[in-house]
Structures are given as structure tokens and as C-alpha cells.
Design an enzyme around this catalytic site. Structure first.
Site, PDB file in Angstrom:
ATOM      1  N   TYR A   1     -32.469   9.306  -9.854  1.00 38.34           N
ATOM      2  CA  TYR A   1     -30.959   9.980 -10.177  1.00 38.34           C
ATOM      3  C   TYR A   1     -30.615  10.333  -8.512  1.00 38.34           C
ATOM      4  CZ  TYR A   1     -27.003  12.521 -11.791  1.00 38.34           C
ATOM      5  OH  TYR A   1     -25.621  12.624 -12.256  1.00 38.34           O
TER       6      TYR A   1
ATOM      7  N   SER B   1     -22.316  13.190  -7.330  1.00 33.31           N
ATOM      8  CA  SER B   1     -22.950  14.614  -7.980  1.00 33.31           C
ATOM      9  C   SER B   1     -23.390  15.554  -6.796  1.00 33.31           C
ATOM     10  CB  SER B   1     -23.927  14.064  -8.851  1.00 33.31           C
ATOM     11  OG  SER B   1     -24.797  15.286  -9.298  1.00 33.31           O
TER      12      SER B   1
END
Length: 239
Positions: A157, A144
Site C-alpha cells: 500500500y 493517502s
């Protein structure tokens, strides 16, 4: 390209979102796909839908597997090889997100994020490595832009995706001695069910799952001498 036909890909978390979009794209190239999910019912439902939409002779197979469990990953690999004979490509896509300040995050949320997003790709590579050595295959992780850009409330995250990016880049240097290619794709906003979202017209500005699927196909078609090892991708026009 004809050389992709009849190859086999294992996709973790292939029941929806990015993983499903990748599965569709690979099936359209004549590649058999094995999609994993935490429940067999969900995986079978997705595989049935994939098979109903493909016309190139390739097949989708559903396997229940939890990327957090190494034994589960090994069993998924065994089932894939039993069905299709080999594994040529692996896409480590399974992931989740818990967000909040470090004060709000629970120990369980932290652990689940790290185990799924970071330990999962490691277990998946370990479980498929012997197959990839035989086929001189390709291993792709879905990281990501959060793997290089930190943000408030993203400690778990961010840590997991920074880890995936670093893991993929370092492991790439290990496995290329066997002729295995390894890349990480780092998307920005993608129109998926991630974090409880239900994709609709409001998400039209985002990257679509089929866009990531096309990117994976492009990587597989790349001349073997060339390796795009880290790819950042974002919406052309932000919301």
C-alpha cells in the site's frame, strides 16, 4: 459558482466511500458525474441513488470499467463523452489495500495493489488527456497520508500511494503546459468501507467522505492562476 454548472466529471471508483462523497458534492454544484465501478450493477445502483438525491438538474451516469485495463478506461471515456459531450474534471479515486509483512503478502496481492492504486491513475490520465486538453480541465488523484508516511505491514500500500503522490506531482509539470491543473489529495483516516470496515458511530472522529467532496469542490472553484498541487488532510482529533 455558475461556471461549474453543466460541466462533466469522471470519477473512478465512484460507487461508495470517498468517490461517492465526491460525486454527491459535484452533483450539488450542477456538475454531471460519470461514476465507474468494476461491475455495472453496482455502478448503476449508486448512480440511481445519486440521481434520486440531486435537485440541481445534474445527472449521474454509471459505467462499468476496471482502472487496471487501459482499453476499459478508454471505453469509459467514450461513453462519458457520448452522453455529456466532454470531460472537464477527472477524479482518480479507485483504490484498494492489501496489508501484511512482505513474507505474508502474495505476488497476486502486490500486483493487484500496484495495478489498481498506481497504474490505474496513469491509465485514467492517458485515457482522458485529449478531453482535458480541449477543456483545460482538472485532474485530481486520491492518494493517502500513506503516500508519505510508511508503516509496518504496509509495503504494498505504501509503495502504491508513494507512487501516486510522485506520479501526480511529476505529471502535473507535464500537463500544465496544456492549461490542465493537477492535484493530489492525501487523506488520513476516512470513514468508508475500505478494507472491510462498515462505517458507524465509531467512525465519527474520522474524516467523512463529504469532507473530501467539499475539498474537491473548493479546488475546482480555486482561481485558475493558483494550484494547490498536494494537499494533506487528517482528522482534527485522532482517536
Amino acid at each position: 459558482m455558475e461556471k461549474l454548472k453543466n460541466k462533466t466529471a469522471l470519477i473512478t471508483g465512484g460507487t461508495k466511500g470517498i468517490g461517492y462523497g465526491i460525486a454527491e458534492a459535484l452533483l450539488n454544484e450542477g456538475i454531471n458525474v460519470v461514476i465507474t465501478g468494476r461491475t455495472l450493477k453496482t455502478a448503476e445502483k449508486a448512480a440511481e441513488k445519486l440521481n434520486s438525491n440531486t435537485t440541481d438538474g445534474a445527472k449521474a451516469m454509471a459505467v462499468e470499467a476496471d482502472v487496471r485495463n487501459y482499453d476499459s478506461q478508454q471505453k469509459a471515456v467514450s461513453k462519458a463523452v457520448e452522453q455529456f459531450g466532454s470531460i472537464d474534471f477527472v477524479i482518480a479515486n479507485a483504490g484498494l489495500g492489501h496489508f501484511g509483512s512482505v513474507e505474508e503478502l502474495t505476488a497476486e496481492q502486490w500486483q493487484e495493489t500496484i495495478e489498481t492504486n498506481l497504474t490505474g491513475p496513469f491509465f485514467t490520465l492517458k485515457a482522458t488527456l485529449d478531453q482535458l486538453k480541449k477543456t483545460k480541465g482538472y485532474y485530481i488523484t486520491i492518494s493517502s497520508l500513506a503516500g508519505t508516511n510508511f508503516f509496518k505491514g504496509g509495503s504494498a500500500y505504501n509503495a502504491s500511494k508513494f507512487g501516486v503522490t510522485g506520479f501526480t506531482q511529476a505529471a502535473m509539470l507535464d500537463v500544465r503546459d496544456y492549461g490542465i491543473k493537477m492535484s493530489t489529495i492525501m487523506p488520513g483516516s476516512v470513514s468508508t468501507q475500505f478494507n472491510g470496515n462498515e462505517p458507524d458511530d465509531k467512525d465519527a472522529w474520522k474524516i467523512q467522505p463529504e469532507d473530501i467532496g467539499q475539498m474537491v469542490v473548493d479546488l475546482l472553484k480555486m482561481n485558475p492562476r493558483t494550484l494547490p498541487s498536494k494537499i494533506e488532510v487528517r482528522p482534527t482529533t485522532p482517536k
